[in-house]
Design an enzyme around this catalytic site. Structure first.
Site, PDB file in Angstrom:
ATOM      1  N   HIS A 137       0.842  -1.194   0.000  1.00  0.00           N
ATOM      2  CA  HIS A 137       0.000   0.000   0.000  1.00  0.00           C
ATOM      3  C   HIS A 137       0.878   1.245   0.000  1.00  0.00           C
ATOM      4  CE1 HIS A 137      -3.473  -2.545   1.155  1.00  0.00           C
ATOM      5  NE2 HIS A 137      -4.199  -1.554   0.670  1.00  0.00           N
ATOM      6  N   LYS A 141      -0.630   5.026   4.243  1.00  0.00           N
ATOM      7  CA  LYS A 141      -1.586   4.159   4.941  1.00  0.00           C
ATOM      8  C   LYS A 141      -1.196   4.035   6.412  1.00  0.00           C
ATOM      9  CE  LYS A 141      -3.994  -0.277   4.745  1.00  0.00           C
ATOM     10  NZ  LYS A 141      -5.291   0.291   5.095  1.00  0.00           N
TER      11      LYS A 141
HETATM   12  N1  LIG Z   1     -12.953  -0.107   3.250  1.00  0.00           N
HETATM   13  C1  LIG Z   1     -12.361   0.295   2.118  1.00  0.00           C
HETATM   14  O1  LIG Z   1     -12.728  -0.111   1.002  1.00  0.00           O
HETATM   15  C2  LIG Z   1     -11.262   1.307   2.225  1.00  0.00           C
HETATM   16  C3  LIG Z   1     -10.664   1.857   1.083  1.00  0.00           C
HETATM   17  C4  LIG Z   1      -9.723   2.867   1.251  1.00  0.00           C
HETATM   18  C5  LIG Z   1      -9.400   3.314   2.532  1.00  0.00           C
HETATM   19  N2  LIG Z   1      -9.986   2.749   3.613  1.00  0.00           N
HETATM   20  C6  LIG Z   1      -9.752   3.201   5.002  1.00  0.00           C
HETATM   21  O2  LIG Z   1     -10.506   4.396   5.184  1.00  0.00           O
HETATM   22  C7  LIG Z   1      -9.844   5.266   6.091  1.00  0.00           C
HETATM   23  C8  LIG Z   1      -9.641   6.620   5.438  1.00  0.00           C
HETATM   24  O3  LIG Z   1      -8.821   6.486   4.298  1.00  0.00           O
HETATM   25  P1  LIG Z   1      -8.376   7.759   3.453  1.00  0.00           P
HETATM   26  O4  LIG Z   1      -7.385   7.243   2.472  1.00  0.00           O
HETATM   27  O5  LIG Z   1      -9.556   8.528   2.957  1.00  0.00           O
HETATM   28  O6  LIG Z   1      -7.604   8.582   4.603  1.00  0.00           O
HETATM   29  P2  LIG Z   1      -7.298  10.131   4.698  1.00  0.00           P
HETATM   30  O7  LIG Z   1      -7.041  10.707   3.337  1.00  0.00           O
HETATM   31  O8  LIG Z   1      -6.235  10.280   5.752  1.00  0.00           O
HETATM   32  O9  LIG Z   1      -8.667  10.758   5.203  1.00  0.00           O
HETATM   33  C9  LIG Z   1      -9.163  10.624   6.486  1.00  0.00           C
HETATM   34  C10 LIG Z   1      -9.831  11.953   6.812  1.00  0.00           C
HETATM   35  O10 LIG Z   1     -10.645  11.797   7.968  1.00  0.00           O
HETATM   36  C11 LIG Z   1     -10.407  12.899   8.825  1.00  0.00           C
HETATM   37  N3  LIG Z   1     -10.742  12.609  10.212  1.00  0.00           N
HETATM   38  C12 LIG Z   1      -9.975  12.176  11.228  1.00  0.00           C
HETATM   39  N4  LIG Z   1     -10.694  12.044  12.360  1.00  0.00           N
HETATM   40  C13 LIG Z   1     -11.958  12.409  12.054  1.00  0.00           C
HETATM   41  C14 LIG Z   1     -13.175  12.508  12.787  1.00  0.00           C
HETATM   42  N5  LIG Z   1     -13.203  12.215  14.100  1.00  0.00           N
HETATM   43  N6  LIG Z   1     -14.295  12.923  12.178  1.00  0.00           N
HETATM   44  C15 LIG Z   1     -14.272  13.227  10.873  1.00  0.00           C
HETATM   45  N7  LIG Z   1     -13.146  13.185  10.119  1.00  0.00           N
HETATM   46  C16 LIG Z   1     -12.006  12.774  10.688  1.00  0.00           C
HETATM   47  C17 LIG Z   1      -8.929  13.154   8.633  1.00  0.00           C
HETATM   48  O11 LIG Z   1      -8.571  14.418   9.162  1.00  0.00           O
HETATM   49  P3  LIG Z   1      -7.036  14.623   9.693  1.00  0.00           P
HETATM   50  O12 LIG Z   1      -6.223  14.749   8.460  1.00  0.00           O
HETATM   51  O13 LIG Z   1      -7.132  15.868  10.511  1.00  0.00           O
HETATM   52  O14 LIG Z   1      -6.701  13.390  10.511  1.00  0.00           O
HETATM   53  C18 LIG Z   1      -8.825  13.062   7.115  1.00  0.00           C
HETATM   54  O15 LIG Z   1      -9.252  14.263   6.478  1.00  0.00           O
HETATM   55  C19 LIG Z   1      -8.574   4.522   6.492  1.00  0.00           C
HETATM   56  O16 LIG Z   1      -8.840   3.799   7.684  1.00  0.00           O
HETATM   57  C20 LIG Z   1      -8.337   3.557   5.330  1.00  0.00           C
HETATM   58  O17 LIG Z   1      -7.594   2.412   5.713  1.00  0.00           O
HETATM   59  C21 LIG Z   1     -10.897   1.752   3.490  1.00  0.00           C
END
Ligand SMILES: NC(=O)c1ccc[n+]([C@@H]2O[C@H](COP(=O)([O-])OP(=O)(O)OC[C@H]3O[C@@H](n4cnc5c(N)ncnc54)[C@H](OP(=O)(O)O)[C@@H]3O)[C@@H](O)[C@H]2O)c1
Length: 247
Positions: A137, A141
């Site tokens: 990844h 991540k």
């Molecule tokens: N299930 C699936 O198919 C799949 C696919 C892709 C990713 N994911 C997972 O999804 C999650 C997010 O991935 P991403 O790539 O989008 O990450 P990302 O770009 O880091 O986005 C996460 C966002 O959520 C914000 N955040 C943190 N705490 C929060 C809260 N309490 N309330 C609302 N927003 C909050 C973060 O703000 P800050 O920057 O201030 O922390 C950031 O803007 C990860 O756990 C990843 O492993 C899952």
């Protein structure tokens, strides 16, 4: 068009927003600290039917409680908290609401799970073959191993009797025959690569899934939200994806 609220407006949240109209849903609320909008018990959620959470595990339970209490449903894409799945299921039943949890919302990956299931049943009887896996990844991540790697490992462990435990750590010793090694590599901009290999003295079979981008996850989460809007209960996406796509 069902009305969706986003928790987390990072890479996944923004992409879901971008493709929402093309996929027949409307984003009506966005909660993310970077958008200066934090979910609280005072938030007015009347224009949302289902929330989709792609944030971080820290506030996941607190946010889920606020959402369920207000009789809204929740699709959770955030990974790295599955040791507390039972607690989330209890919360769902407490408020008689609906939750879908998915470690990987891509349809291709869920088809890959089925293929791994079939392959590992087959290789259970073929003792010459060892089995192991690895995933890659992007450098951003936060968790390791991926939720997907854990899921693939549990499918293999369920089917191959000579493997009894997943080993995700770096090994400074020989692997034991009953251990299923699954390694994680972090770097670059890779959306997600998962490999499972079956290796014998005679040949090697490699099963590979490579996500080309994040769109498959975003579309899967939107379709899950539409499905959930009509239902109550606690579901794992991998258990319902065939139903969602009428497979
Ligand atoms: N299930 C699936 O198919 C799949 C696919 C892709 C990713 N994911 C997972 O999804 C999650 C997010 O991935 P991403 O790539 O989008 O990450 P990302 O770009 O880091 O986005 C996460 C966002 O959520 C914000 N955040 C943190 N705490 C929060 C809260 N309490 N309330 C609302 N927003 C909050 C973060 O703000 P800050 O920057 O201030 O922390 C950031 O803007 C990860 O756990 C990843 O492993 C899952």
């Amino acid at each position: 068009m069902i009305r969706i609220g986003l928790i987390g407006y990072g890479r996944m949240g923004k992409l879901i927003h971008e493709i929402s109209e093309d996929n027949d849903v409307k984003i009506t609320q966005i909660f993310d600290p970077n958008e200066h909008n934090i979910l609280s018990s005072n938030s007015n959620l009347s224009d949302v039917e289902v929330f989709i959470d792609f944030s971080t595990p820290e506030k996941l339970f607190a946010n889920a409680e606020i959402i369920l209490k207000k009789n809204k449903k929740l699709v959770i894409g955030t990974t790295g908290w599955y040791e507390n799945l039972g607690k989330m299921e209890n919360l769902c039943h407490k408020y008689d609401s609906g939750i879908i949890v998915g470690g990987n919302f891509s349809v291709g990956m869920n088809a890959f799970y089925e293929i791994i299931n079939y392959a590992s049943k087959l290789f259970n009887k073929l003792n010459d073959y060892d089995v192991y896996g690895w995933e890659q990844h992007h450098s951003g991540k936060a968790d390791s191993p991926s939720g997907t790697a854990k899921e693939i490992s549990s499918i293999i462990l369920n089917n191959i009797e000579r493997k009894t435990i997943a080993q995700f750590d770096k090994l400074d010793r020989k692997i034991k025959p009953e251990e299923l090694h699954f390694a994680s590599i972090r770097g670059g901009r890779i959306s997600g690569i998962h490999n499972v290999q079956f290796d014998s003295p005679f040949d090697t079979l490699t099963l590979n899934h490579s996500a080309k981008n994040r769109q498959g996850f975003a579309i899967g989460a939107i379709e899950a939200a539409k499905w959930l809007s009509q239902r109550k209960g606690f579901y794992m996406y991998k258990d319902i994806f065939k139903g969602i796509y009428n497979l």
